[in-house]
Structure formats: structure tokens, C-alpha cells
Design an enzyme around this catalytic site. Structure first.
Site, PDB file in Angstrom:
ATOM      1  CE1 TYR A  22      47.245  35.549  38.972  1.00  0.00           C
ATOM      2  CE2 TYR A  22      46.062  34.061  37.497  1.00  0.00           C
ATOM      3  CZ  TYR A  22      46.288  35.336  37.987  1.00  0.00           C
ATOM      4  OH  TYR A  22      45.559  36.395  37.498  1.00  0.00           O
ATOM      5  CG  HIS A  98      47.571  42.079  43.025  1.00  0.00           C
ATOM      6  ND1 HIS A  98      46.258  41.683  42.963  1.00  0.00           N
ATOM      7  CD2 HIS A  98      47.558  43.394  43.360  1.00  0.00           C
ATOM      8  CE1 HIS A  98      45.480  42.716  43.236  1.00  0.00           C
ATOM      9  NE2 HIS A  98      46.243  43.766  43.491  1.00  0.00           N
TER      10      HIS A  98
HETATM   11  C1  DQA Z   1      45.593  38.659  41.063  1.00  0.00           C
HETATM   12  C2  DQA Z   1      45.564  39.634  39.890  1.00  0.00           C
HETATM   13  C3  DQA Z   1      44.131  39.951  39.489  1.00  0.00           C
HETATM   14  O1  DQA Z   1      44.112  40.849  38.401  1.00  0.00           O
HETATM   15  C4  DQA Z   1      43.403  38.688  39.090  1.00  0.00           C
HETATM   16  O2  DQA Z   1      42.057  38.991  38.771  1.00  0.00           O
HETATM   17  C5  DQA Z   1      43.511  37.606  40.077  1.00  0.00           C
HETATM   18  C6  DQA Z   1      44.780  37.403  40.778  1.00  0.00           C
HETATM   19  C7  DQA Z   1      47.024  38.215  41.419  1.00  0.00           C
HETATM   20  O3  DQA Z   1      47.219  37.691  42.504  1.00  0.00           O
HETATM   21  O4  DQA Z   1      47.950  38.380  40.612  1.00  0.00           O
HETATM   22  O5  DQA Z   1      42.580  36.825  40.285  1.00  0.00           O
HETATM   23  O6  DQA Z   1      45.039  39.309  42.204  1.00  0.00           O
END
Ligand code: DQA
Length: 139
Positions: A22, A98
């Protein structure tokens, strides 16, 4: 234009958790960059770990006249029928985003219960997923 950037569960931990996935920037830092990118537009930012608060915010996007909602629902994406129903309840277009490429990760992340009621999906571009989604409203 008027945009609502909505982040769900655990997105407040961005920059702290799983930095290899992230990134190292906090959500506040990312939001500041988004606001700078869209300086001619109105941008509101909201994050909550509470499913119902995300639903309430989606509902309010209708009455508050937003042109679009950019929604990273986090793990809620994969199971929240309540958020799906909230999206279906409003005519404001919602784009699912995402940070990571959820299609390239665990099997359970490949299921989104909200995708069918969203205008589109953008994933895998890090913080730029938010910017790319909002830019699409200008095309
Ligand atoms: C997310 C991807 C999701 O699977 C995960 O649970 C997240 C972050 C992303 O931004 O890549 O919390 O939404």
C-alpha cells in the site's frame, strides 16, 4: 466538479501497514496530493472503519450534489451487501478503486460485491488509482 473520496475499513492505516503493498504515504498525505491535483474542483475526503458510516456518506452524496464518488471500500468490497445497496440507492456515479491490484492477490480479493453497481473499477495504480478514477469524470 464536486468529488467525494471515500475510504473504508483499515485505509486509515495506509503508510503504516503492509508498506510493500500500500506504499509508505499516509492517507492524509495521499489526500493532500489528490486535493492539489484537483485544485480547481471541490474535493471532500472521508474515512471510516464503520460500514454504516460509509453507507450514510454514500446516501448523503446524493443530497449534497456530488458529481462522483471515488470509493475504496477496503475489505468491505468483498462482502458488504449494505454498501452495495447504498450505491444502488443513489444516482450519483460511484467508481470502485483499490491501491493494489486486487486481481493479482489472494483469491478472496477477486470477488467484489460492489463492482456490478459501480460505474467502473480502477485498481493497481497505488495512490494514482484515486486520481485516475476522478479524472474519468472529466472525459
Ligand atoms: C484495498 C484492497 C482490499 O482487498 C483490502 O482489503 C484493503 C485495501 C486496496 O486499496 O488495495 O484494505 O482496497
Amino acid at each position: 466538479m464536486k468529488f467525494l473520496f471515500l475510504n473504508g475499513v483499515n485505509l486509515n492505516m495506509t503508510g503504516v501497514r503492509e508498506k510493500g503493498i500500500y506504499g509508505t504515504q499516509t492517507l492524509e498525505e495521499i489526500n493532500r496530493e489528490i486535493a492539489a491535483h484537483f485544485k480547481g474542483d471541490v474535493c471532500e475526503f472521508f474515512q471510516s472503519n464503520i460500514e454504516g458510516e460509509i453507507c450514510t456518506k454514500i446516501q448523503s452524496a446524493q443530497t449534497e450534489g456530488y458529481d462522483g464518488v471515488i470509493l475504496n471500500a477496503g475489505a468491505f468490497t468483498h462482502y458488504s451487501i449494505a454498501i452495495r445497496d447504498a450505491i444502488s440507492s443513489v444516482s450519483v456515479p460511484v467508481i470502485e478503486v483499490h491501491i493494489s491490484n486486487v486481481q493479482a492477490r489472494e483469491e478472496f480479493r477477486r470477488t467484489s460485491v460492489i463492482s456490478p453497481v459501480c460505474k467502473g473499477v480502477i485498481c493497481g495504480f497505488g495512490k494514482n488509482s484515486y486520481i485516475l478514477a476522478a479524472e474519468s469524470f472529466k472525459l
